[in-house]
Design a protein around this motif. Sequence first.
Motif, PDB file in Angstrom:
ATOM      1  N   GLU A 140      18.212 -16.074  -2.290  1.00 48.50           N
ATOM      2  CA  GLU A 140      18.583 -15.996  -0.872  1.00 48.50           C
ATOM      3  C   GLU A 140      19.858 -16.776  -0.582  1.00 48.50           C
ATOM      4  OE1 GLU A 140      18.425 -14.011   2.276  1.00 48.50           O
ATOM      5  OE2 GLU A 140      16.711 -13.848   0.936  1.00 48.50           O
ATOM      6  N   LYS A 141      19.994 -17.948  -1.209  1.00 48.27           N
ATOM      7  CA  LYS A 141      21.216 -18.746  -1.016  1.00 48.27           C
ATOM      8  C   LYS A 141      22.435 -18.015  -1.572  1.00 48.27           C
ATOM      9  CE  LYS A 141      19.130 -23.372  -0.922  1.00 48.27           C
ATOM     10  NZ  LYS A 141      18.978 -24.664  -1.630  1.00 48.27           N
ATOM     11  N   ASP A 175      13.244 -17.506  -5.507  1.00 47.41           N
ATOM     12  CA  ASP A 175      13.503 -16.824  -4.231  1.00 47.41           C
ATOM     13  C   ASP A 175      14.561 -17.567  -3.425  1.00 47.41           C
ATOM     14  OD1 ASP A 175      11.648 -14.892  -4.832  1.00 47.41           O
ATOM     15  OD2 ASP A 175      10.010 -15.846  -3.720  1.00 47.41           O
ATOM     16  N   ASN A 176      14.466 -18.890  -3.413  1.00 51.74           N
ATOM     17  CA  ASN A 176      15.446 -19.697  -2.674  1.00 51.74           C
ATOM     18  C   ASN A 176      16.834 -19.540  -3.271  1.00 51.74           C
ATOM     19  OD1 ASN A 176      13.492 -20.660  -0.937  1.00 51.74           O
ATOM     20  ND2 ASN A 176      13.107 -22.521  -2.123  1.00 51.74           N
ATOM     21  N   TYR A 177      16.901 -19.522  -4.605  1.00 51.05           N
ATOM     22  CA  TYR A 177      18.194 -19.359  -5.287  1.00 51.05           C
ATOM     23  C   TYR A 177      18.822 -18.018  -4.916  1.00 51.05           C
ATOM     24  CZ  TYR A 177      21.508 -18.438  -9.079  1.00 51.05           C
ATOM     25  OH  TYR A 177      22.645 -18.100  -9.797  1.00 51.05           O
ATOM     26  N   LYS A 180      17.261 -15.865 -13.010  1.00 51.84           N
ATOM     27  CA  LYS A 180      17.697 -15.951 -11.613  1.00 51.84           C
ATOM     28  C   LYS A 180      18.803 -14.946 -11.311  1.00 51.84           C
ATOM     29  CE  LYS A 180      16.422 -20.778 -10.834  1.00 51.84           C
ATOM     30  NZ  LYS A 180      16.910 -22.137 -10.547  1.00 51.84           N
ATOM     31  N   ARG A 197       8.967 -19.480  -6.044  1.00 54.97           N
ATOM     32  CA  ARG A 197       9.591 -19.811  -4.770  1.00 54.97           C
ATOM     33  C   ARG A 197      11.000 -20.369  -4.997  1.00 54.97           C
ATOM     34  NH1 ARG A 197       7.544 -20.498   0.223  1.00 54.97           N
ATOM     35  NH2 ARG A 197       5.412 -20.387  -0.584  1.00 54.97           N
ATOM     36  N   THR A 198      11.148 -21.134  -6.073  1.00 54.07           N
ATOM     37  CA  THR A 198      12.476 -21.683  -6.404  1.00 54.07           C
ATOM     38  C   THR A 198      13.459 -20.561  -6.681  1.00 54.07           C
ATOM     39  OG1 THR A 198      11.473 -23.669  -7.365  1.00 54.07           O
ATOM     40  CG2 THR A 198      13.748 -23.184  -7.982  1.00 54.07           C
TER      41      THR A 198
END
Length: 348
Positions: free
Chosen positions: A303-304, A299-301, A62, A296-297
């Motif tokens: 972006e946050k 990507d969310n990490y 990540k 997707r998880t």
Amino acid sequence: MALSKPGDTEAQLVQLDEQLRDIPVSMRVFTLSMRFLYAQQSVGSGSETARKVTKLRDDTRKDALVYVRGVLPLSIELVRSIRDFFEIYENLDMEDWKENLHEIMDDVKGYKQCCSEVVTLLEKIMVPLKTRQDEAKVLVCELTNLSALYEKKKVELEKSADSKMSWAVGLAFVPGVNVIASPILAASSHSDLARSIAKGVECEIFESSAILLDTTMIPALSAFIDGLTAIAGFFSAMEQEVESFLGKGGRAMESKKALHYKMVRQKAGAIGKDCKKFYAMIPGVRTDLACIPNSRTDDNYVEKWLTKQREEIKRRYGSALKGALRKMVSHLSSQGGDTLLKEFDESK
């Protein structure tokens, strides 16, 4: 603010030239390391050590993706700002340059702020990576035979002229990657290092992964940060010097202006070549990074994380957020990073 001595500008220019030559190498070594780590579905045998290395690699993914989607595009923009700065001195004669000192001052201040903020972002990425480097170091120590091989290879390298980049010796333990890395290093005036890495060292995949995380991947990113820090230092020195010229005349000051202008203009050609070499490394870097799997998880990490950093910068600067820094902050997102990379492709 005190006026910089004439020799300060020359020293800053020499240091910038040196750092710009090494920055793309550090960047490529880092991404080659990630390519090896994350392109593998598994890192070897079913031993407990191999399972630990696999977990360590997966935990690192990540943070690597944050670099890929957010920080790398901004780093490309920083090198573009260097090119733009030197093109001012190439394109303007001295009289026009003096007439535009206020605008140049604003540009330099913005470039310095951008450099400082990108360094801060990278340092934040380094915090968890450093923790994982410590974990990898423990694993390497558990592999006593591997540890002895590495120390032998490192001692061999440190006898050469390339000891400044001795951390890259870990690439010798990665089959295939060492072959890719050798010509890159040789082309960057690190021929002894290239020959040492090309020889290679046979070991298991999970062993290569552990030693790469410990000795090469994190130090390469650290060297990359050092290079960007030097760029920020250069713009800080230029800000100080240009500011000292504003609204001031007299024979002595005019002589200092002329000396500054001539030194920067004379170095413009070499710096331009350094920037082109950096750009030439980008396709390989992006190929390496395309090997990193993501979900997707993930990507969310990412972006946050980027959103949090963007909002923190906005709060710190408030109404003072403008110019180059404002543009940079507007691109501090996955979509913004993609936009910058698209612009880079179209500008080639």
